[in-house]
Design a protein around this motif. Structure first.
Motif, PDB file in Angstrom:
ATOM      1  N   ARG A   1     -40.702  62.578  45.912  1.00  0.00           N
ATOM      2  CA  ARG A   1     -40.488  63.967  46.585  1.00  0.00           C
ATOM      3  C   ARG A   1     -41.751  64.214  47.393  1.00  0.00           C
ATOM      4  NH1 ARG A   1     -38.928  69.524  43.895  1.00  0.00           N
ATOM      5  NH2 ARG A   1     -39.948  70.815  45.264  1.00  0.00           N
ATOM      6  N   ALA A   2     -42.928  63.712  47.077  1.00  0.00           N
ATOM      7  CA  ALA A   2     -44.053  63.796  47.857  1.00  0.00           C
ATOM      8  C   ALA A   2     -44.292  63.294  49.139  1.00  0.00           C
ATOM      9  CB  ALA A   2     -45.252  63.499  46.804  1.00  0.00           C
ATOM     10  N   TRP A   3     -43.718  62.028  49.233  1.00  0.00           N
ATOM     11  CA  TRP A   3     -43.549  61.253  50.218  1.00  0.00           C
ATOM     12  C   TRP A   3     -42.251  62.103  51.593  1.00  0.00           C
ATOM     13  CZ3 TRP A   3     -39.189  59.505  52.969  1.00  0.00           C
ATOM     14  CH2 TRP A   3     -39.155  58.698  54.195  1.00  0.00           C
ATOM     15  N   LEU A   4     -41.404  62.759  50.876  1.00  0.00           N
ATOM     16  CA  LEU A   4     -40.405  63.408  51.792  1.00  0.00           C
ATOM     17  C   LEU A   4     -41.109  64.894  52.045  1.00  0.00           C
ATOM     18  CD1 LEU A   4     -37.400  63.755  52.787  1.00  0.00           C
ATOM     19  CD2 LEU A   4     -37.033  64.705  50.768  1.00  0.00           C
ATOM     20  N   GLU A   5     -41.901  65.425  51.315  1.00  0.00           N
ATOM     21  CA  GLU A   5     -42.533  66.547  51.847  1.00  0.00           C
ATOM     22  C   GLU A   5     -43.676  66.295  52.847  1.00  0.00           C
ATOM     23  OE1 GLU A   5     -44.033  68.091  48.009  1.00  0.00           O
ATOM     24  OE2 GLU A   5     -42.158  69.103  47.572  1.00  0.00           O
ATOM     25  N   ALA A   6     -44.449  65.177  52.551  1.00  0.00           N
ATOM     26  CA  ALA A   6     -45.233  64.852  53.660  1.00  0.00           C
ATOM     27  C   ALA A   6     -44.708  64.525  55.024  1.00  0.00           C
ATOM     28  CB  ALA A   6     -45.970  63.556  53.268  1.00  0.00           C
ATOM     29  N   GLN A   7     -43.594  63.874  55.027  1.00  0.00           N
ATOM     30  CA  GLN A   7     -42.868  63.649  56.282  1.00  0.00           C
ATOM     31  C   GLN A   7     -42.329  64.785  56.980  1.00  0.00           C
ATOM     32  OE1 GLN A   7     -43.144  60.511  57.227  1.00  0.00           O
ATOM     33  NE2 GLN A   7     -44.072  60.096  55.191  1.00  0.00           N
ATOM     34  N   TRP A   8     -41.634  65.708  56.213  1.00  0.00           N
ATOM     35  CA  TRP A   8     -41.195  66.999  56.453  1.00  0.00           C
ATOM     36  C   TRP A   8     -42.605  67.805  57.152  1.00  0.00           C
ATOM     37  CZ3 TRP A   8     -36.503  68.484  56.554  1.00  0.00           C
ATOM     38  CH2 TRP A   8     -36.088  69.899  56.974  1.00  0.00           C
ATOM     39  N   GLU A   9     -43.338  67.883  56.596  1.00  0.00           N
ATOM     40  CA  GLU A   9     -44.679  68.806  57.098  1.00  0.00           C
ATOM     41  C   GLU A   9     -45.374  67.907  58.476  1.00  0.00           C
ATOM     42  OE1 GLU A   9     -47.210  71.742  57.318  1.00  0.00           O
ATOM     43  OE2 GLU A   9     -45.424  71.551  56.091  1.00  0.00           O
TER      44      GLU A   9
END
Length: 90
Positions: free
Chosen positions: A63-71
């Motif tokens: 989830r942290a990876w996905l949130e980082a990409q989104w941001e």
């Protein structure tokens, strides 16, 4: 992916990205169908800063990876908006 299908998807994706309302686009699908090729071709046509992140690894991330990409995508989109507004005022 056939050339006709790829061109159709490319046109549709470009239409969404050039639209008035800017949304982050996610290209998903089975492995080896041309998602990365499509994304890179569209980014080349747009000639604007884009964020590309591939989740095509054995462990694409949590989830942290996905949130980082989104941001990262949101920050680039915001920068494009600010540059566009500055150009209008000069």
């Amino acid at each position: 992916m056939t050339m006709i299908v790829r061109k159709s998807l490319q046109g549709r994706l470009l239409q969404h990205l050039r639209g008035r309302r800017k949304f982050i686009q996610v290209i998903s699908g089975p492995r080896q169908v041309g998602k990365t090729t499509l994304a890179l071709q569209v980014m080349e046509v747009l000639k604007i800063p884009c964020h590309f992140a591939s989740a095509d690894t054995p462990a694409p991330g949590d989830r942290a990876w996905l949130e980082a990409q989104w941001e990262a995508g949101r920050l680039k989109a915001r920068a494009i908006q600010l540059v566009g507004k500055q150009a209008l005022h000069h």
